[in-house]
Scaffold this motif. Sequence first.
Motif, mmCIF file in Angstrom:
data_model
loop_
_atom_site.group_PDB
_atom_site.id
_atom_site.type_symbol
_atom_site.label_atom_id
_atom_site.label_comp_id
_atom_site.label_asym_id
_atom_site.label_seq_id
_atom_site.Cartn_x
_atom_site.Cartn_y
_atom_site.Cartn_z
ATOM 1 N N UNK A 67 37.449 1.194 50.372
ATOM 2 C CA UNK A 67 37.225 2.189 49.317
ATOM 3 C C UNK A 67 35.802 2.179 48.754
ATOM 4 N N UNK A 68 35.211 1.016 48.406
ATOM 5 C CA UNK A 68 33.833 1.070 47.876
ATOM 6 C C UNK A 68 32.827 1.617 48.888
ATOM 7 N N UNK A 69 33.000 1.256 50.170
ATOM 8 C CA UNK A 69 32.087 1.762 51.194
ATOM 9 C C UNK A 69 32.221 3.270 51.367
ATOM 10 N N UNK A 70 33.461 3.757 51.338
ATOM 11 C CA UNK A 70 33.698 5.193 51.482
ATOM 12 C C UNK A 70 33.084 5.966 50.313
ATOM 13 N N UNK A 71 33.201 5.407 49.107
ATOM 14 C CA UNK A 71 32.604 6.061 47.935
ATOM 15 C C UNK A 71 31.081 6.101 48.060
ATOM 16 N N UNK A 72 30.476 5.022 48.579
ATOM 17 C CA UNK A 72 29.022 5.002 48.766
ATOM 18 C C UNK A 72 28.584 6.036 49.794
ATOM 19 N N UNK A 73 29.344 6.146 50.876
ATOM 20 C CA UNK A 73 29.018 7.148 51.891
ATOM 21 C C UNK A 73 29.059 8.545 51.278
ATOM 22 N N UNK A 74 30.079 8.797 50.453
ATOM 23 C CA UNK A 74 30.196 10.115 49.813
ATOM 24 C C UNK A 74 29.035 10.382 48.867
ATOM 25 N N UNK A 75 28.666 9.375 48.072
ATOM 26 C CA UNK A 75 27.605 9.580 47.078
ATOM 27 C C UNK A 75 26.268 9.934 47.728
ATOM 28 N N UNK A 76 26.019 9.398 48.930
ATOM 29 C CA UNK A 76 24.722 9.604 49.559
ATOM 30 C C UNK A 76 24.757 10.615 50.700
ATOM 31 N N UNK A 77 25.826 11.402 50.776
ATOM 32 C CA UNK A 77 25.898 12.480 51.749
ATOM 33 C C UNK A 77 25.502 13.783 51.065
ATOM 34 N N UNK A 78 24.590 14.511 51.685
ATOM 35 C CA UNK A 78 24.066 15.728 51.078
ATOM 36 C C UNK A 78 24.776 16.953 51.655
ATOM 37 N N UNK A 79 26.005 17.197 51.208
ATOM 38 C CA UNK A 79 26.801 18.344 51.650
ATOM 39 C C UNK A 79 27.515 18.939 50.442
ATOM 40 N N UNK A 80 27.860 20.217 50.553
ATOM 41 C CA UNK A 80 28.582 20.895 49.481
ATOM 42 C C UNK A 80 29.999 20.351 49.331
ATOM 43 N N UNK A 81 30.578 19.899 50.424
ATOM 44 C CA UNK A 81 31.973 19.461 50.413
ATOM 45 C C UNK A 81 32.170 18.078 49.807
ATOM 46 N N UNK A 82 31.104 17.401 49.419
ATOM 47 C CA UNK A 82 31.228 16.058 48.845
ATOM 48 C C UNK A 82 31.842 16.098 47.448
ATOM 49 N N UNK A 83 31.496 17.103 46.665
ATOM 50 C CA UNK A 83 31.964 17.167 45.275
ATOM 51 C C UNK A 83 33.492 17.192 45.159
ATOM 52 N N UNK A 84 34.216 18.071 45.886
ATOM 53 C CA UNK A 84 35.676 18.008 45.783
ATOM 54 C C UNK A 84 36.263 16.717 46.357
ATOM 55 N N UNK A 85 35.606 16.127 47.354
ATOM 56 C CA UNK A 85 36.114 14.869 47.907
ATOM 57 C C UNK A 85 35.957 13.718 46.918
ATOM 58 N N UNK A 86 34.854 13.695 46.165
ATOM 59 C CA UNK A 86 34.698 12.684 45.121
ATOM 60 C C UNK A 86 35.777 12.836 44.056
ATOM 61 N N UNK A 87 36.089 14.070 43.728
ATOM 62 C CA UNK A 87 37.154 14.346 42.766
ATOM 63 C C UNK A 87 38.492 13.809 43.282
ATOM 64 N N UNK A 88 38.748 13.992 44.572
ATOM 65 C CA UNK A 88 39.975 13.507 45.197
ATOM 66 C C UNK A 88 40.038 11.984 45.174
ATOM 67 N N UNK A 89 38.941 11.326 45.523
ATOM 68 C CA UNK A 89 38.911 9.864 45.522
ATOM 69 C C UNK A 89 39.088 9.302 44.113
#
Length: 117
Positions: free
Chosen positions: A30-52
């Motif tokens: 989980x912490x690694x996945x959250x880090x990958x999301x935080x540093x990915x520059x895509x529009x779809x990251x925002x709803x995925x962070x909300x989901x996590x």
Amino acid sequence: MIENKVVLKYIKVSPRKLRLVCDQLRGFELPEAMDILRYTNKKSVEPLLKLFNSCIANLSVIDGSKGMDSYYVKKIFVDGGPSMKRFRPRAKGRASKIKKQMSQVTLVLSGIKGESS
């Protein structure tokens, strides 16, 4: 072993674009996945962070003793949702269809194998 399943529906991003990001997260802790999301520059990251974040909040209520480090992304997949149909004016008075696609994401977090509850 505790599993938590969370579904986020009606995301206004096409499934193809969401799958690009979701495929990077499968199998990570989980912490690694959250880090990958935080540093990915895509529009779809925002709803995925909300989901996590929603899934983490659910896990803290279900099993407050374990930390965030004791879970990993068991499954994450993207399905197509409903499409909004729009029309675009074309030459000679015609119109062409535009399908604005939506998605839904399913996330399953599970406890790390080998750890006793």
